[in-house]
Write a protein that holds these residues in place. Structure first.
Motif, PDB file in Angstrom:
ATOM      1  N   CYS A 137      12.999  -6.244   2.451  1.00 22.24           N
ATOM      2  CA  CYS A 137      13.526  -6.256   3.815  1.00 22.24           C
ATOM      3  C   CYS A 137      13.001  -5.090   4.647  1.00 22.24           C
ATOM      4  CB  CYS A 137      15.054  -6.200   3.780  1.00 22.24           C
ATOM      5  SG  CYS A 137      15.820  -7.691   3.126  1.00 22.24           S
ATOM      6  N   ILE A 138      12.820  -5.351   5.938  1.00 24.41           N
ATOM      7  CA  ILE A 138      12.542  -4.296   6.904  1.00 24.41           C
ATOM      8  C   ILE A 138      13.584  -4.409   8.016  1.00 24.41           C
ATOM      9  CG2 ILE A 138      10.070  -4.369   6.409  1.00 24.41           C
ATOM     10  CD1 ILE A 138       9.687  -5.676   9.148  1.00 24.41           C
ATOM     11  N   GLU A 139      13.653  -3.373   8.830  1.00 24.47           N
ATOM     12  CA  GLU A 139      14.613  -3.361   9.931  1.00 24.47           C
ATOM     13  C   GLU A 139      14.109  -4.234  11.068  1.00 24.47           C
ATOM     14  OE1 GLU A 139      17.554  -2.001   9.781  1.00 24.47           O
ATOM     15  OE2 GLU A 139      17.130  -1.326   7.736  1.00 24.47           O
ATOM     16  N   HIS A 140      15.039  -4.986  11.669  1.00 20.73           N
ATOM     17  CA  HIS A 140      14.603  -5.873  12.741  1.00 20.73           C
ATOM     18  C   HIS A 140      14.173  -5.094  13.983  1.00 20.73           C
ATOM     19  CE1 HIS A 140      18.879  -5.375  13.938  1.00 20.73           C
ATOM     20  NE2 HIS A 140      18.408  -5.530  15.148  1.00 20.73           N
ATOM     21  N   GLU A 141      14.674  -3.846  14.147  1.00 19.82           N
ATOM     22  CA  GLU A 141      14.230  -3.024  15.272  1.00 19.82           C
ATOM     23  C   GLU A 141      12.733  -2.729  15.176  1.00 19.82           C
ATOM     24  OE1 GLU A 141      18.584  -2.236  14.624  1.00 19.82           O
ATOM     25  OE2 GLU A 141      16.787  -2.209  13.339  1.00 19.82           O
ATOM     26  N   LEU A 142      12.259  -2.469  13.954  1.00 18.43           N
ATOM     27  CA  LEU A 142      10.832  -2.214  13.756  1.00 18.43           C
ATOM     28  C   LEU A 142      10.024  -3.464  14.068  1.00 18.43           C
ATOM     29  CD1 LEU A 142       8.392  -0.584  12.792  1.00 18.43           C
ATOM     30  CD2 LEU A 142       8.985  -1.235  10.431  1.00 18.43           C
ATOM     31  N   LEU A 143      10.514  -4.620  13.610  1.00 18.45           N
ATOM     32  CA  LEU A 143       9.800  -5.867  13.864  1.00 18.45           C
ATOM     33  C   LEU A 143       9.738  -6.162  15.357  1.00 18.45           C
ATOM     34  CD1 LEU A 143       8.373  -8.325  12.711  1.00 18.45           C
ATOM     35  CD2 LEU A 143      10.602  -9.423  12.453  1.00 18.45           C
ATOM     36  N   ASP A 144      10.834  -5.969  16.072  1.00 16.38           N
ATOM     37  CA  ASP A 144      10.845  -6.186  17.523  1.00 16.38           C
ATOM     38  C   ASP A 144       9.858  -5.264  18.226  1.00 16.38           C
ATOM     39  OD1 ASP A 144      12.621  -8.231  17.515  1.00 16.38           O
ATOM     40  OD2 ASP A 144      14.357  -7.079  18.154  1.00 16.38           O
ATOM     41  N   TRP A 145       9.822  -4.001  17.787  1.00 14.15           N
ATOM     42  CA  TRP A 145       8.914  -3.036  18.411  1.00 14.15           C
ATOM     43  C   TRP A 145       7.456  -3.434  18.179  1.00 14.15           C
ATOM     44  CZ3 TRP A 145       5.432   0.863  16.680  1.00 14.15           C
ATOM     45  CH2 TRP A 145       5.053   1.759  17.670  1.00 14.15           C
ATOM     46  N   ASP A 190       0.815  -1.215   0.000  1.00 15.74           N
ATOM     47  CA  ASP A 190       0.000   0.000   0.000  1.00 15.74           C
ATOM     48  C   ASP A 190       0.849   1.266   0.000  1.00 15.74           C
ATOM     49  OD1 ASP A 190      -2.334  -1.506   0.100  1.00 15.74           O
ATOM     50  OD2 ASP A 190      -2.345  -1.560   2.285  1.00 15.74           O
ATOM     51  N   PHE A 191       2.191   1.123   0.011  1.00 16.53           N
ATOM     52  CA  PHE A 191       3.070   2.285   0.135  1.00 16.53           C
ATOM     53  C   PHE A 191       4.141   2.253  -0.948  1.00 16.53           C
ATOM     54  CE2 PHE A 191       1.200   1.367   4.182  1.00 16.53           C
ATOM     55  CZ  PHE A 191       0.884   2.603   4.713  1.00 16.53           C
ATOM     56  N   THR A 192       4.672   3.425  -1.257  1.00 16.50           N
ATOM     57  CA  THR A 192       5.645   3.536  -2.345  1.00 16.50           C
ATOM     58  C   THR A 192       7.030   3.065  -1.952  1.00 16.50           C
ATOM     59  OG1 THR A 192       6.055   5.842  -1.723  1.00 16.50           O
ATOM     60  CG2 THR A 192       4.417   5.437  -3.456  1.00 16.50           C
ATOM     61  N   ASN A 193       7.383   3.152  -0.655  1.00 15.99           N
ATOM     62  CA  ASN A 193       8.714   2.708  -0.234  1.00 15.99           C
ATOM     63  C   ASN A 193       8.686   2.319   1.242  1.00 15.99           C
ATOM     64  OD1 ASN A 193       9.230   5.162   1.379  1.00 15.99           O
ATOM     65  ND2 ASN A 193       9.398   6.181  -0.622  1.00 15.99           N
ATOM     66  N   LEU A 194       9.798   1.747   1.698  1.00 20.53           N
ATOM     67  CA  LEU A 194       9.883   1.250   3.063  1.00 20.53           C
ATOM     68  C   LEU A 194       9.812   2.370   4.090  1.00 20.53           C
ATOM     69  CD1 LEU A 194      10.396  -0.942   5.170  1.00 20.53           C
ATOM     70  CD2 LEU A 194      12.842  -0.765   4.694  1.00 20.53           C
ATOM     71  N   VAL A 195      10.391   3.526   3.783  1.00 18.99           N
ATOM     72  CA  VAL A 195      10.387   4.644   4.732  1.00 18.99           C
ATOM     73  C   VAL A 195       8.957   5.058   5.059  1.00 18.99           C
ATOM     74  CG1 VAL A 195      11.058   7.052   5.091  1.00 18.99           C
ATOM     75  CG2 VAL A 195      12.657   5.452   4.002  1.00 18.99           C
ATOM     76  N   HIS A 196       8.134   5.217   4.024  1.00 21.46           N
ATOM     77  CA  HIS A 196       6.737   5.603   4.240  1.00 21.46           C
ATOM     78  C   HIS A 196       5.986   4.515   5.017  1.00 21.46           C
ATOM     79  CE1 HIS A 196       6.910   8.407   0.476  1.00 21.46           C
ATOM     80  NE2 HIS A 196       7.483   8.932   1.540  1.00 21.46           N
ATOM     81  N   PHE A 197       6.262   3.274   4.681  1.00 21.94           N
ATOM     82  CA  PHE A 197       5.603   2.171   5.373  1.00 21.94           C
ATOM     83  C   PHE A 197       5.985   2.154   6.854  1.00 21.94           C
ATOM     84  CE2 PHE A 197       5.820  -2.456   6.567  1.00 21.94           C
ATOM     85  CZ  PHE A 197       4.449  -2.658   6.647  1.00 21.94           C
ATOM     86  N   SER A 198       7.268   2.288   7.158  1.00 21.84           N
ATOM     87  CA  SER A 198       7.731   2.252   8.553  1.00 21.84           C
ATOM     88  C   SER A 198       7.145   3.402   9.355  1.00 21.84           C
ATOM     89  CB  SER A 198       9.262   2.297   8.596  1.00 21.84           C
ATOM     90  OG  SER A 198       9.829   1.193   7.929  1.00 21.84           O
TER      91      SER A 198
END
Length: 364
Positions: free
Chosen positions: A95-103, A61-69
């Motif tokens: 890929c996404i950052e594992h810090e985001l997944l942990d949070w 639903d988003f253009t890039n990972l930054v917007h999604f995060s």
């Protein structure tokens, strides 16, 4: 007939006049992005999305990972924290950052989450481990983890402490052994009734995966990407349905499957040198299940293997006796290039020691 202003106003307000729980139920079927966007409709809708108990977060639903995060952080930070989460569905292509997944996992567990689906890729260091809180969550009833971590698969703890869990789906997971070269991660999940394992490996020289659970009813075992195969020991006395899919090179050992009703086999043989190993493994699997299975369903790709084995030139001739088999169902695809005569021969080959079973050929 021309509508009056009063009629148009009534039509405009009809949806907004519905109770909150009705509107939230409607929003449950939207992606979370679209549900949040309803805040621009009117003051009636401005804060409503913050009460959602079902979140569907999809990076498509988003253009890039930054917007999604940023969106994920905003939604979880702004949401009404006094409301428990029923379900959270997180999907990210790439890929996404594992810090985001942990949070995300920490937030979900702290809000009594019941259903969690995560399908993502992670670019992390060797030996990455997921936030341990997710494997000791008292509220989870459904968990699906498909996390491909480069350069290593996601390592799970020795034992999953999930007392309410009923359904578990794991892809790209690595199990660790506690002792005796045996990994036994599921025995503490006392309510587990459905387990799906696909592309899962063993870690640190473990040689056995023991699936031990007294209440498990449905078990699906997929392939592995390990070069060295490992043995799977199935100790599930109440198992009703077993599905084996993709590559059958696992070595299965079973213990007391007296309640087993149905076996679905959907495997395929790969190119040399694995193809002969696949043939032997399929015969070994059939022998292991021969004393228990009552209904057996074989896919077109499985029939291709058996078509080779049932020819007079085959060196593998020891077919087991299916002592309780009542129904053999052979699923045929038009693209499988197996003739009706060959299918009949496969049926006769399988049932040469089990003449009472009924054979059904299902064309799909």
């Amino acid at each position: 007939m021309v509508q009056g202003d009063g009629d148009r106003k009534e039509d405009k307000d009809r949806l907004s006049d519905l109770p909150d729980f009705v509107l939230l139920h409607i929003m449950k079927f939207m992606s979370t992005k679209h549900a949040v966007q309803t805040c621009v409709l009117s003051s009636r809708w401005k804060e409503l999305w913050k009460c959602l108990s079902n979140l569907a977060l999809n990076s498509s639903d988003f253009t890039n990972l930054v917007h999604f995060s940023k969106f994920v952080y905003r939604v979880l930070s702004s949401r009404d924290g006094s409301i428990s989460l029923h379900s959270l569905d997180l999907r990210r292509k790439g890929c996404i950052e594992h810090e985001l997944l942990d949070w995300i996992m920490g937030y979900a567990v702290s809000h009594d989450l019941e259903r969690l689906t995560i399908e993502v890729n992670l670019n992390v260091k060797l030996g990455f481990k997921l936030h341990p809180c997710i494997f000791s969550c008292n509220s989870l009833t459904f968990l699906k983890l498909s996390i491909w971590a480069v350069p290593w698969m996601t390592e799970l703890p020795n034992s999953l402490q999930l007392p309410a869990l009923k359904s578990l789906h794991l892809e790209h997971a690595t199990f660790t052994a506690s002792d005796n070269d045996c990994a036994e991660p599921f025995s503490a999940c006392r309510k587990l009734n459905t387990l799906v394992l696909d592309r899962c490996n063993l870690h640190r020289d473990a040689k056995f995966l023991c699936i031990s659970n007294p209440n498990l009813l449905n078990l699906t075992i997929g392939s592995t990407i390990q070069e060295v195969t490992y043995r799977i020991v199935i100790s599930t006395p109440n198992l009703r349905c077993l599905t084996v899919m993709r590559d059958p090179i696992h070595q299965l050992t079973t213990c007391n499957l007296s309640f087993l009703e149905q076996v679905n086999i959907d495997v395929e043989a790969f190119f040399h040198p694995q193809i002969e190993k696949s043939h032997l493994a399929l015969i070994s699997l059939l022998k292991e299940l021969a004393d228990y299975v009552k209904i057996m369903i074989l896919s077109s790709s499985t029939l291709k293997i058996l078509n080779v084995l049932s020819t007079p030139d085959s060196t593998i001739t020891q077919i087991p006796c299916f002592v309780q088999l009542k129904s053999l169902k052979l699923k045929m695809k038009s693209s499988s290039n197996i003739s009706d005569e060959e299918v009949s021969r496969i049926g006769e080959y399988l049932l040469q020691k089990s003449p009472v079973a009924k054979v059904d050929i299902l064309k799909c």
